[in-house]
Each structure stands twice: as structure tokens, then as C-alpha cells.
Design a protein around this motif. Structure first.
Motif, PDB file in Angstrom:
ATOM      1  N   HIS A  82     -15.086 -76.621  33.313  1.00 49.51           N
ATOM      2  CA  HIS A  82     -14.958 -75.376  34.063  1.00 49.51           C
ATOM      3  C   HIS A  82     -13.510 -74.903  34.152  1.00 49.51           C
ATOM      4  CE1 HIS A  82     -16.076 -72.253  36.852  1.00 49.51           C
ATOM      5  NE2 HIS A  82     -15.086 -72.637  37.639  1.00 49.51           N
ATOM      6  N   TYR A  83     -12.609 -75.811  34.477  1.00 45.80           N
ATOM      7  CA  TYR A  83     -11.214 -75.413  34.700  1.00 45.80           C
ATOM      8  C   TYR A  83     -10.364 -75.493  33.424  1.00 45.80           C
ATOM      9  CZ  TYR A  83     -11.780 -75.536  39.823  1.00 45.80           C
ATOM     10  OH  TYR A  83     -12.152 -75.290  41.126  1.00 45.80           O
ATOM     11  N   ALA A  84     -10.877 -76.155  32.397  1.00 41.68           N
ATOM     12  CA  ALA A  84     -10.110 -76.389  31.162  1.00 41.68           C
ATOM     13  C   ALA A  84      -8.731 -76.958  31.474  1.00 41.68           C
ATOM     14  CB  ALA A  84      -9.993 -75.115  30.333  1.00 41.68           C
ATOM     15  N   ASP A  85      -8.719 -77.915  32.372  1.00 35.36           N
ATOM     16  CA  ASP A  85      -7.440 -78.558  32.699  1.00 35.36           C
ATOM     17  C   ASP A  85      -7.715 -79.933  33.281  1.00 35.36           C
ATOM     18  OD1 ASP A  85      -4.743 -78.968  33.065  1.00 35.36           O
ATOM     19  OD2 ASP A  85      -4.412 -77.074  34.115  1.00 35.36           O
ATOM     20  N   MET A  86      -6.654 -80.726  33.390  1.00 36.57           N
ATOM     21  CA  MET A  86      -6.804 -82.021  34.041  1.00 36.57           C
ATOM     22  C   MET A  86      -6.815 -81.792  35.558  1.00 36.57           C
ATOM     23  SD  MET A  86      -4.486 -84.552  35.476  1.00 36.57           S
ATOM     24  CE  MET A  86      -3.159 -85.139  34.473  1.00 36.57           C
ATOM     25  N   MET A  87      -7.858 -82.303  36.201  1.00 33.23           N
ATOM     26  CA  MET A  87      -8.030 -82.032  37.626  1.00 33.23           C
ATOM     27  C   MET A  87      -7.819 -83.298  38.443  1.00 33.23           C
ATOM     28  SD  MET A  87      -8.724 -78.875  37.408  1.00 33.23           S
ATOM     29  CE  MET A  87      -9.217 -78.396  39.072  1.00 33.23           C
ATOM     30  N   ILE A 118      -8.228 -74.780  25.007  1.00 36.89           N
ATOM     31  CA  ILE A 118      -7.206 -73.753  25.269  1.00 36.89           C
ATOM     32  C   ILE A 118      -6.461 -73.417  23.971  1.00 36.89           C
ATOM     33  CG2 ILE A 118      -6.816 -74.401  27.686  1.00 36.89           C
ATOM     34  CD1 ILE A 118      -4.356 -75.959  26.843  1.00 36.89           C
ATOM     35  N   THR A 119      -5.681 -72.314  24.011  1.00 40.95           N
ATOM     36  CA  THR A 119      -4.882 -71.941  22.833  1.00 40.95           C
ATOM     37  C   THR A 119      -3.504 -72.599  22.931  1.00 40.95           C
ATOM     38  OG1 THR A 119      -3.902 -70.039  23.939  1.00 40.95           O
ATOM     39  CG2 THR A 119      -5.974 -69.654  22.760  1.00 40.95           C
ATOM     40  N   LYS A 120      -2.774 -72.542  21.824  1.00 41.01           N
ATOM     41  CA  LYS A 120      -1.414 -73.078  21.839  1.00 41.01           C
ATOM     42  C   LYS A 120      -0.550 -72.354  22.866  1.00 41.01           C
ATOM     43  CE  LYS A 120      -1.214 -74.801  17.138  1.00 41.01           C
ATOM     44  NZ  LYS A 120      -0.682 -74.620  15.786  1.00 41.01           N
ATOM     45  N   GLU A 121      -0.748 -71.051  22.979  1.00 41.42           N
ATOM     46  CA  GLU A 121       0.057 -70.302  23.957  1.00 41.42           C
ATOM     47  C   GLU A 121      -0.267 -70.744  25.384  1.00 41.42           C
ATOM     48  OE1 GLU A 121       0.334 -66.094  23.546  1.00 41.42           O
ATOM     49  OE2 GLU A 121       1.159 -66.244  21.522  1.00 41.42           O
ATOM     50  N   GLN A 122      -1.544 -71.003  25.642  1.00 40.28           N
ATOM     51  CA  GLN A 122      -1.895 -71.504  26.978  1.00 40.28           C
ATOM     52  C   GLN A 122      -1.261 -72.875  27.198  1.00 40.28           C
ATOM     53  OE1 GLN A 122      -6.175 -70.900  26.445  1.00 40.28           O
ATOM     54  NE2 GLN A 122      -6.204 -69.629  28.277  1.00 40.28           N
ATOM     55  N   ALA A 123      -1.243 -73.689  26.136  1.00 40.36           N
ATOM     56  CA  ALA A 123      -0.632 -75.023  26.246  1.00 40.36           C
ATOM     57  C   ALA A 123       0.846 -74.900  26.582  1.00 40.36           C
ATOM     58  CB  ALA A 123      -0.824 -75.801  24.946  1.00 40.36           C
ATOM     59  N   ILE A 124       1.509 -73.943  25.941  1.00 43.52           N
ATOM     60  CA  ILE A 124       2.940 -73.744  26.214  1.00 43.52           C
ATOM     61  C   ILE A 124       3.143 -73.397  27.691  1.00 43.52           C
ATOM     62  CG2 ILE A 124       4.862 -72.131  25.778  1.00 43.52           C
ATOM     63  CD1 ILE A 124       3.799 -71.973  22.860  1.00 43.52           C
ATOM     64  N   MET A 125       2.243 -72.575  28.234  1.00 44.32           N
ATOM     65  CA  MET A 125       2.381 -72.149  29.629  1.00 44.32           C
ATOM     66  C   MET A 125       2.073 -73.281  30.619  1.00 44.32           C
ATOM     67  SD  MET A 125       3.349 -69.153  29.085  1.00 44.32           S
ATOM     68  CE  MET A 125       3.514 -68.441  30.715  1.00 44.32           C
ATOM     69  N   ARG A 126       1.427 -74.336  30.133  1.00 46.47           N
ATOM     70  CA  ARG A 126       1.007 -75.431  31.027  1.00 46.47           C
ATOM     71  C   ARG A 126       2.139 -76.407  31.371  1.00 46.47           C
ATOM     72  NH1 ARG A 126      -4.751 -76.712  30.557  1.00 46.47           N
ATOM     73  NH2 ARG A 126      -5.704 -74.695  31.030  1.00 46.47           N
ATOM     74  N   VAL A 127       3.249 -76.335  30.633  1.00 47.37           N
ATOM     75  CA  VAL A 127       4.316 -77.321  30.867  1.00 47.37           C
ATOM     76  C   VAL A 127       5.463 -76.616  31.588  1.00 47.37           C
ATOM     77  CG1 VAL A 127       5.862 -78.981  29.770  1.00 47.37           C
ATOM     78  CG2 VAL A 127       3.625 -78.496  28.742  1.00 47.37           C
ATOM     79  N   ALA A 128       5.845 -77.149  32.747  1.00 47.22           N
ATOM     80  CA  ALA A 128       6.943 -76.523  33.492  1.00 47.22           C
ATOM     81  C   ALA A 128       8.260 -76.905  32.829  1.00 47.22           C
ATOM     82  CB  ALA A 128       6.917 -76.993  34.941  1.00 47.22           C
ATOM     83  N   PRO A 129       9.068 -75.901  32.408  1.00 48.57           N
ATOM     84  CA  PRO A 129      10.296 -76.227  31.669  1.00 48.57           C
ATOM     85  C   PRO A 129      11.197 -77.214  32.417  1.00 48.57           C
ATOM     86  CG  PRO A 129       9.900 -73.875  31.605  1.00 48.57           C
ATOM     87  CD  PRO A 129       8.877 -74.447  32.530  1.00 48.57           C
ATOM     88  N   ASP A 130      11.352 -77.006  33.724  1.00 47.79           N
ATOM     89  CA  ASP A 130      12.240 -77.899  34.467  1.00 47.79           C
ATOM     90  C   ASP A 130      11.770 -79.341  34.420  1.00 47.79           C
ATOM     91  OD1 ASP A 130      14.445 -76.515  35.292  1.00 47.79           O
ATOM     92  OD2 ASP A 130      13.399 -75.574  36.972  1.00 47.79           O
ATOM     93  N   GLN A 131      10.443 -79.506  34.242  1.00 48.35           N
ATOM     94  CA  GLN A 131       9.878 -80.858  34.202  1.00 48.35           C
ATOM     95  C   GLN A 131      10.370 -81.633  32.977  1.00 48.35           C
ATOM     96  OE1 GLN A 131       5.604 -80.928  34.106  1.00 48.35           O
ATOM     97  NE2 GLN A 131       5.543 -82.494  35.680  1.00 48.35           N
ATOM     98  N   GLY A 164       2.005 -59.687  27.981  1.00 53.88           N
ATOM     99  CA  GLY A 164       0.597 -59.637  28.364  1.00 53.88           C
ATOM    100  C   GLY A 164      -0.073 -60.980  28.583  1.00 53.88           C
ATOM    101  N   GLY A 165       0.711 -62.061  28.686  1.00 54.97           N
ATOM    102  CA  GLY A 165       0.124 -63.372  28.988  1.00 54.97           C
ATOM    103  C   GLY A 165      -0.335 -64.085  27.733  1.00 54.97           C
ATOM    104  N   PRO A 166      -0.721 -65.360  27.876  1.00 57.52           N
ATOM    105  CA  PRO A 166      -1.060 -66.167  26.706  1.00 57.52           C
ATOM    106  C   PRO A 166      -2.326 -65.679  26.003  1.00 57.52           C
ATOM    107  CG  PRO A 166      -1.588 -67.356  28.727  1.00 57.52           C
ATOM    108  CD  PRO A 166      -0.881 -66.113  29.141  1.00 57.52           C
ATOM    109  N   ALA A 167      -2.330 -65.823  24.686  1.00 55.73           N
ATOM    110  CA  ALA A 167      -3.544 -65.519  23.927  1.00 55.73           C
ATOM    111  C   ALA A 167      -4.655 -66.447  24.408  1.00 55.73           C
ATOM    112  CB  ALA A 167      -3.268 -65.749  22.445  1.00 55.73           C
ATOM    113  N   LYS A 168      -5.864 -65.902  24.570  1.00 57.73           N
ATOM    114  CA  LYS A 168      -6.992 -66.727  25.042  1.00 57.73           C
ATOM    115  C   LYS A 168      -7.882 -67.086  23.861  1.00 57.73           C
ATOM    116  CE  LYS A 168      -6.402 -65.851  29.675  1.00 57.73           C
ATOM    117  NZ  LYS A 168      -6.192 -64.472  30.118  1.00 57.73           N
TER     118      LYS A 168
END
Ligand code: PEP
Ligand code: MG
Length: 920
Positions: free
Chosen positions: A342-347, A386-399, A915-919
Motif C-alpha cells: 500500500h505505502y510502497a515503502d519500508m514501514m 517505485i521509479t528511480k526518481e522516487q528513489a532519489i527523493m527517498r534519501v535525505a541528502p544530509d543523511q 513537477g515532482g518525481p516521475a511515477k
């Protein structure tokens, strides 16, 4: 429509889902009903078993706090309606003597702030309803245990009574009964304890604390469940503004004006015997990203027992091995899959099994280390979620900083004296400290330290921030220490049971050895393996490999893709071949700033000193000759290292006296020489030198003879530097290299300044071309770091091939803040008083951004091909990088170790602004 303050979730008395959602998506709803409330509603809507309840909105909290803890008009009636509705849905009433309803009252802000705010469980218990629980469960022990927990929690959390008083009473009871564990206390013992707790309450309560609900005072433990509820709701709202919550928000850049929701939810019990359990889990491993179920549970326990680390937990994989819990365990594993689908993420999730029935108490996107964030993002792309662009958005740069931070040198031999759980990766070395105050003290005196605790609590946050690493002797991978350390990116080893810590005596015995650690002893911890080592283990920086390289290469594809917005470069600020090498390894597209003054440090300082101070032309020429040779070597090294990539060399910038001895110190030396009886000629020479040193002193050196002014006053310096650059480039070109130097003029305020220097640069380059026979094309540009330059950029751009915004000076001069003084003098106070939102030397300020905007627009207005970048410190800050992309810059330049962070942040900025990450 009147503002809605309350939303319900879960089923009604007929089992129908009656959830009211606060937004079109969880992301929208979380701003209203908080992360917990929004996700409870979402889980209810996808058919997961959620105990029914309702959420009071974050906006209500903001209004309540803003009015000085006064409820907005009409809200209490609205809450009352929802409470009655909940009682109807459950067919039970709070405080009922036969079959009472019990609820939990929990905080839940738009962003997760684990353990930072208040929670009250088992609310609704009183002297009557405890009897109702006994009737319903036939379990006296459970009923009294629940009641005593409630009195304890309510007294501490809601009424502010010292929690130790209750712990001491429990310990006294255990001693009296000759037992070790809480679980060995009988129903009668717990009934006694409840009575004792009520007495502690009566003795210690500030009875006048809540005149708004009890004008006559609260002298004894409140029996009215509606009063209990109201006080608990107020306490949760109040906990938004506790010192630790404020500090946590500052650390995690969470705005202070969001407020928290209050979630009132029907209690389910994991402590109803051996068919009951409770636990916390992640759908994948939050430490390293492995695709495995991760977490802990406890049989016959309540939620806080798991995180408090009082009893040792069992791994989630063993849940199905317990026959009485097998079925619920299998259902839970299935819920993991439903949530990920449902969330397409680690919960992460909290659950309770009450007499064999599974209940979901919470879910949210799981906090994870950088290592895990990368792994999970890549796995999710591979799994087609998810797409590669969504993956890029998932990692916080400062982290990413975590991964660029030290690890143990693999070549080092280590002697592991204790082992714990590898709760948060990375390695740390420091002095042992046993309290948060000590950690803060060590940090203030700039000594790295490791915070060593039995377990950490939310009150330890300041110590955890101050320490290099955290080591605990108790608690699992989801304990407070582990969760917070992972969030902060601090290395953490937890549950190292061999450590017998006596914090009061500032001592820790390592059992099985004869080692006793004292405060100040140096230890090393490895959060990646769980190892504890005595003494200092050498640390090394890791290389960019594996998952990080993969995500960064995806990010580079986005940054460089001209079909989706402008190409956005990342360069490095480096002024020696070693740093240039690191920059290249870390993926810099070039060098955006080579501060040549840094090449005049160390032994070179004497040469430049002799140039400045020489009063004979011959001496000056000799010094210049030496400088030319040294600089040519510098540039050979730099251009070779960055072969094929741009290297922007900046001409000398700092005030000259920075290269000279301090006249005051020199005067002391002169006095010593006089004491020693040096001869007249020597003393005269010294006096002359002192007079010359004095002549270079300026009242405001930062606004004095520096930058291009220096090169205009001493054109021979410019000539020397340009000759060195051009000669090095010609030399390398002859040997088949591809040097790409560009020359940058600092501190330009007028176009006339740039023109004068540019003319000279072109003349010198032409003469090197003639001498060497090598064709050279060296672009010339300037820093935009004086407000006047930004404002007249259209004029200046006629003489510039590129602009580089120097936000260090632009901020200094734009604000009138001395960059060398104010960061310790008053910026912390300004941040605290909210006069400033962020430190403008770290994150681009909106006012300075307007100057940058003028500069970019002016530049483009008169020069179609001008390239614009930034090389001030803010160039490496993710938030500023977004602003720079939006301001139309072509690249950012930052310190070598921030290059990977900027590569990711640059890609994210571009994705967000297009316009946000490609879906999928
Ligand atoms: C600046 O002012 O932003 C800059 C990069 O130059 P420096 O820090 O060397 O003054
Ligand atoms: Mg500057």
C-alpha cells in the motif's frame, strides 16, 4: 463550513468502517490529524484491524497553545460528541463499574518525534471501573496492574509528579516480597501498590495546578474519567512545547508551529496472559536495509515495556514459534506485506495481540539509517514499486553525511571487550561519559565523548546530540537509544550487557574482564558491528561504492538531463591537489573555487611576506620569482588532478596583513631584542619593520585592501598569478593533458574594476601564448559578493564570462554581520528569539537570495552566455541548493565532503521544481 477539530477512525457498533479522513492522501491528512492519526485512518480504510478512536487536530493544539492553554470556542463540545460516539460504537462507557471502556491518549505530530511527547495509557480506570475490569476479565492481577500503571503514568505525565517516587515504591514492594521481577508481584501486591501510588499522588500533587477544570483543586487521584481525559488531552498538547520536544525539532528542522494531534483510542491489552503480546517492528531492516522482518516483541506485556528495555525482548521472527501466538503472528507478517504494497515503502509499526487477536496501533514510514535508506530505495526500484526518481527523493541528502563519516580502519587490529547490538552504523572514538550533562560539557570543551548509559530516555537528547556515539547496556534495536541515534546518524551500540554501569560512581565494570572504565577513559565503538573496544581505534573515511554510488549515478543522470530542466552542476571548493583528488573521487564536475591565498600558508608565508615588506625593487622581484615558481607547481598539480574538468582559480583575496605578523606581537619581540642588547643596526631594522607592519593595519580589514583592490594596487601580484596559471596550462597541454583553468576576480564592486583586471589578465595570457606557442583560451569571470555588484550585475556581466556568488561575503555585507564574529556572538540568541529562522551563513537567507536573483537576472540581461554558480558555504546546504536551482544558477560549489550530498540535493531540487518525481 465551521472548522472541524475532531476526526474518527475505525469501525462502529456494527463493524462498519466509519473513518473520517482529513485529507485526500495520508500526506495531506498528516498536517491535520498528525502522522499517527492519519495512518490509523489509512489502516482502517484498507481493512486492517485498528482499535477505534478519534483524533483532535494539530490546528487545535496550535490554537490552544497560542491562546495560553485555552481551548478554542466550541471544541470541548465537539470532543465530547466524539467521545460519546466512541462509547456508543464500543457499547461501553468510560468509568463503568461493570464493563468499562479504557482508552489511550497519545500525541502524534505531522512529523514523527519518537518518545518526545506524552502518552497516557489505561485511561478511564478508577476505583469502580477496576472492578468492572475484574468482572470482565476474571483476571484480578491484570486489572490491578493496569490501574497501578495508569496512576503512575497519569501522575507523572499529566501532573508532573517525579516518576522515581513510583519506581522506588515498586522496588520497595519487590524487596518486601523477595522477588526480582515486576511480573512476580501478585494481584494483592499490585492492589497495595495502587493504593501507595494514590497516596504518593495526594502527597506530591500541586492541587492548584488546574483551576480551569477543577476550581476547587485536585487533592487526590481524580476518579472522574472525563476529568482524567480532559487533563490527559491538555497534557499531550502541552508536551508539544517541552524543552526536549523543542530541542528535537531544532535538531530535525521541524517547524515549531505545526502542533501535535491528540489520538484517543480504545485500549487493547498485550498483558492479558500468555495469549497476549505486544511489539514494535519494521517491514525491513532499518539499520542496513536487508529485506527481512525486524523488531521485537514481549509476551504478556504493554507497549512501553518493549521500548523501555525493562525486560529483554524477543526477535519478531520468533513470534510464530509460540503456539498460542502463531496465528496472530502469521496475520502480522501478512500485514507487513499489505503495508508495503500500500505505502510502497519500508514501514514501522506497533501492534498488540490481545488474547490471540491482532491489533494494529500505529504505522508510519520507518526511520532508517542512510545505509538502509539507500538499500531500501534501490530494492523498491528493483521490485517495481517505485521509479528511480522516487528513489532519489527517498534519501535525505544530509543523511549521506553518515556514510561519508569515519569507519574503523579495516587494517586496525582491535580487541573487542564487549559486544552489543549494531543499532546505528558508523564508528566513534571518545572519552567515556555517564551523563548527558557530562556529554554536553565534553562537547563544550571540544573533546569527543561517548555517552555510556544503562538506557537512554528522552531527557538524554542533549547528551546524545553532544556525544560522538552512544553505548547502552540494555534495550533492543528499537529502544530509545537505537531509534534516536539512527535518526541523528550517530553511531550506536545498544544492549551491551557485559557493561555494569554505576552512573553515580562514574564507573563501568566490564564483566568477564578486570576492566573498569572511568569517566574520561577513551573507548571506541562500532555501530556497524556492535563492537566495543578500549582505547582509540584509527578511523578512515569510506569510499563511495555500492548503493551510494548507484543512487548518486541516478541523481547525476537527472542533474545532467537537459530534457527535464536545466543541467545543474556540482563543483568543489578545493585549493590543493589532495582535496581536488577527493573532490574528483566524490564526483565533482570541476573545481568551483580554488582560493589561492590558501597556497600561501606554511613556508610560503615568508615569501609573500618578503614581497609585501621589501622596499627595494630587486627584493620584490626575487620574491615574485619564487612565488611564480611555487604557484606554477601548485597549478600543475591542480590541473593534472582535474584533467578535462573546469578549475576556477581565484586571484588573491584576503587583506594583505593576514599574511603579516601581528605588530603588537612584533613589538614584544622588538622589546626582547632590545633587552638582549642587539646592536643599533639590528634594532633599527626591526623598528623599520614594525613601522611597515603598522602601516598595513586597517580599521576594517574585511572592507579594506583586499580582493581585486589588492591586484589593482599590486598589479605584479596579478601578473605573477596569471602567468603561473597560463604557464601551467600550456605546459600540460604540450604533454597531451586537457587543463581547463578559468580565472576569477574576487570582491568586484564596479565593472571598471573587472575591466582593469581583465585587460591585464588577457595581456599576460597572450604573452604566455606567444612565449610557449600553445593556444590558450582562459575564461575570466568574477565573484559577486558585494551588494553593489549584485545590483549592477548587468554592467559587470559585459566583462565577465561567468559569475560566482560568494554568499559568505554577500551575507556579511548584505546583513552587515561580521562573518568572523557573529556566529558565536549573537546568532544563537537570534535563532532562539526567532529573529532569524536559520543561520544565514549556513542556509541562504531570503533577503540575500534577492540579491542573488538580481545578480543572475542582470547577468543574463547583458550576457547571453554567462554561466552563474555559487561558491559560498551555503552551496553545500540542501535547502539552499533548492533555492539556487530555482534562482537559475548553473551549478553549486561546496567543500569536497559535501559533493555527494550536493549531487543528490541537486537532483532532488530539479525533480521538485519540475513537477515532482516521475511515477510508475
Ligand atoms: C564568499 O565570500 O562566499 C567566498 C566564497 O569567498 P571567501 O569565503 O573566500 O571570502
Ligand atoms: Mg568572499
Amino acid at each position: 463550513m465551521a472548522e472541524k477539530h475532531v476526526y474518527k477512525f475505525g469501525v462502529d457498533e456494527n463493524g462498519n468502517n466509519v473513518t473520517e479522513v482529513a485529507g485526500a492522501s495520508v500526506d495531506e491528512a498528516k498536517w491535520i490529524t498528525g502522522g499517527k492519526g492519519a495512518n490509523l485512518a489509512e489502516m482502517a480504510n484498507i481493512g486492517l484491524p485498528v482499535p477505534p478512536g478519534f483524533s483532535i487536530t494539530c490546528q487545535t493544539c496550535v490554537a490552544y497553545s497560542g491562546a495560553g492553554n485555552v481551548w478554542p470556542e466550541g471544541v470541548l463540545d465537539e470532543i465530547d460528541e466524539y467521545r460519546k460516539d466512541l462509547e456508543k460504537r464500543m457499547g461501553k462507557k468510560l468509568g463503568d463499574k461493570d464493563d468499562p471502556l479504557l482508552v489511550s491518549v497519545r500525541s502524534g505530530a505531522p512529523f514523527s518525534m519518537p518518545g518526545m511527547m506524552d502518552t497516557v495509557l489505561n485511561l478511564g480506570l478508577n476505583d469502580d471501573s477496576v472492578q468492572g475490569i475484574i468482572k470482565q476479565t476474571n483476571n484480578e492481577r491484570f486489572a490491578w496492574d493496569s490501574y497501578r500503571r495508569f496512576v503512575q503514568m497519569f501522575s507523572n505525565v499529566v501532573m508532573g509528579i517525579d516518576g522515581d517516587l513510583f519506581e522506588e515504591a515498586i522496588n520497595a514492594k519487590k524487596e518486601e516480597k523477595g522477588v526480582k521481577l515486576d511480573t512476580e508481584l501478585t494481584a494483592e501486591d499490585l492492589k497495595d501498590l495502587t493504593e501507595t501510588f494514590k497516596q504518593i499522588f495526594a502527597k506530591n500533587v500541586d492541587s492548584t495546578a488546574h483551576p480551569e477544570v477543577a476550581p476547587e483543586g485536585i487533592a487526590s487521584f481524580p476518579q472522574d474519567p472525563y476529568l482524567q481525559l480532559r487533563l490527559a488531552e491538555q497534557a499531550v498538547f502541552g508536551s508539544w512545547n517541552t524543552e526536549r520536544a523543542v530541542l528535537y525539532r531544532k535538531q530535525n528542522k521541524i517547524p515549531d508551529d505545526l502542533g501535535t494531534a491528540v489520538n484517543v483510542q480504545v485500549m487493547v491489552f498485550g498483558n492479558k496472559g500468555d495469549t497476549s503480546a505486544t511489539g514494535v517492528a519494521f517491514t525491513r531492516n532499518p539499520a542496513d536495509g536487508t529485506n527481512e522482518r525486524y523488531g521485537d516483541f514481549l509476551v504478556n506485556a504493554q507497549g512501553e515495556d518493549v521500548v523501555a528495555g525493562i525486560r529483554n525482548t524477543e526477535p519478531i521472527a520468533d513470534l510464530v514459534k509460540i503456539p498460542a501466538l502463531k496465528e496472530a503472528g502469521e496475520e502480522l507478517y501478512h500485514v507487513f506485506e499489505i503495508l508495503e504494497d500500500h505505502y510502497a515503502d519500508m514501514m514501522d509499526l506497533e501492534f498488540t495481540i490481545e488474547q490471540g487477536k491482532l491489533w494494529m496501533l500505529q504505522t508510519r514510514v520507518g526511520k532508517r539509517t542512510a545505509l538502509s535508506a539507500l538499500r531500501v530505495a534501490i530494492q523498491m526500484v528493483e521490485e517495481g514499486r517505485i521509479t528511480k526518481e522516487q528513489a532519489i527523493m527517498r534519501v535525505a541528502p544530509d543523511q549521506l553525511d553518515q556514510l561519508l563519516h569515519p569507519q574503523f580502519d579495516p587494517k586496525a587490529e582491535v580487541d573487542v571487550v564487549a559486544k552489543g547490538m549494531n543499532a546505528s552504523p558508523g564508528a566513534a572514538v571518545g572519552a567515556v561519559v555517564f551523563s548527558s550533562d557530562a556529554a554536553v560539557h565534553y562537547s563544550n570543551i571540544e573533546k569527543p565523548c561517548i555517552l555510556v548509559r544503562w538506557e537512554t530516555t528522552p531527557d538524554d537528547l542533549k547528551g546524545m546530540v553532544a556525544a560522538e556515539g552512544i553505548l547502552t547496556s540494555h534495550g533492543g534495536k528499537t529502544s530509545h537509544a537505537a531509534v534516536i541515534a539512527r535518526g541523528m546518524g550517530a553511531p550506536c551500540v545498544c544492549g551491551a550487557e557485559a557493561l555494569k554501569i554505576d552512573a553515580k560512581a562514574k564507573e563501568c565494570v566490564i564483566s568477564g574482564t578486570d576492566i573498569v572504565l572511568h569517566e574520561g577513559d577513551i573507548i571506541s565503538i562500532n555501530g556497524t558491528t556492535g563492537d566495543v573496544i578500549i582505547g582509540e581505534v584509527p578511523l578512515v573515511r569510506p569510499e563511495l561504492t555500492g548503493d551510494l554510488e548507484t543512487i548518486l549515478s541516478w541523481a547525476d543522470d537527472v542533474r545532467r538531463d537537459a530534457s527535464r530542466g536545466r543541467i545543474f552542476g556540482v563543483r568543489a571548493n578545493a585549493d590543493n591537489p589532495e582535496d581536488a583528488h577527493i573532490s574528483r573521487d566524490f564526483g565533482a564536475d570541476g573545481i568551483g573555487l580554488d582560493r589561492t591565498e590558501h597556497m600561501f600558508l606554511g613556508e610560503r608565508k615568508e615569501i609573500i611576506q618578503s614581497f609585501i615588506l621589501a622596499d627595494r625593487t630587486g627584493d620584490k622581484q626575487k620574491a615574485l620569482g619564487k612565488l611564480l615558481k611555487a604557484q606554477t607547481d601548485d597549478f600543475l598539480g591542480m590541473f593534472k588532478e582535474m584533467d578535462g574538468k573546469t578549475v576556477i582559480v581565484r586571484l588573491l583575496d584576503p587583506p594583505l596583513h593576514e599574511f603579516l605578523d601581528n605588530p603588537r606581537e612584533y613589538a614584544v619581540e622588538l622589546a626582547h631584542a632590545e633587552d638582549r642588547g642587539e646592536n643599533d643596526t639590528q634594532i633599527k631594522a626591526r623598528r623599520d619593520l614594525l613601522a611597515r607592519l603598522d602601516s598595513f593595519q586597517e580599521a576594517n580589514p574585511m572592507l579594506g585592501l583586499r580582493g581585486c583592490r589588492l591586484g589593482i594596487v599590486y598589479p605584479e601580484l596579478t601578473e605573477m598569478q596569471v602567468r603561473a596559471i597560463a604557464s601551467a596550462a600550456a605546459h600540460l597541454k604540450k604533454r597531451g593533458f586537457d587543463p581547463r583553468p578559468e580565472i576569477m576576480v574576487p570582491l568586484v564592486g564596479t565593472w571598471q574594476e573587472l575591466k582593469v583586471v581583465r585587460d591585464q589578465v588577457e595581456e599576460v595570457v597572450a604573452s604566455v601564448v606567444e612565449q610557449t606557442g600553445v593556444e590558450l583560451s582562459i575564461p575570466v569571470g568574477c565573484m559577486i559578493e558585494i551588494p553593489r555588484a549584485a545590483v549592477t550585475a548587468d554592467e559587470i556581466a559585459k566583462y565577465a564570462d561567468f559569475f560566482s556568488f560568494g554568499t559568505n561575503d554577500l551575507t556579511q555585507m548584505g546583513f552587515g554581520y561580521s562573518r568572523d564574529d557573529v556566529e558565536s556572538a549573537f546568532i544563537p540568541l537570534y535563532l532562539k528569539k526567532k529573529i532569524l529562522k536559520t543561520n544565514p551563513f549556513e542556509t541562504l537567507d531570503s533577503g540575500i537570495a534577492k540579491l542573488v536573483k538580481m545578480g543572475v537576472e542582470g547577468g543574463h540581461a547583458s550576457n547571453d552566455t554567462i554561466i552563474c554558480g555559487v561558491c559560498g558555504e551555503t552551496g553545500g546546504d540542501p535547502e539552499s541548493i533548492q533555492m539556487y536551482y530555482d534562482l537559475g544558477l548553473d551549478y553549486v560549489s561546496c567543500s569536497p565532503y559535501r559533493v555527494p550530498i550536493a549531487r543528490l540535493a541537486g537532483a532532488q531540487a530539479k525533480i521538485k521544481s519540475n513537477g515532482g518525481p516521475a511515477k510508475l
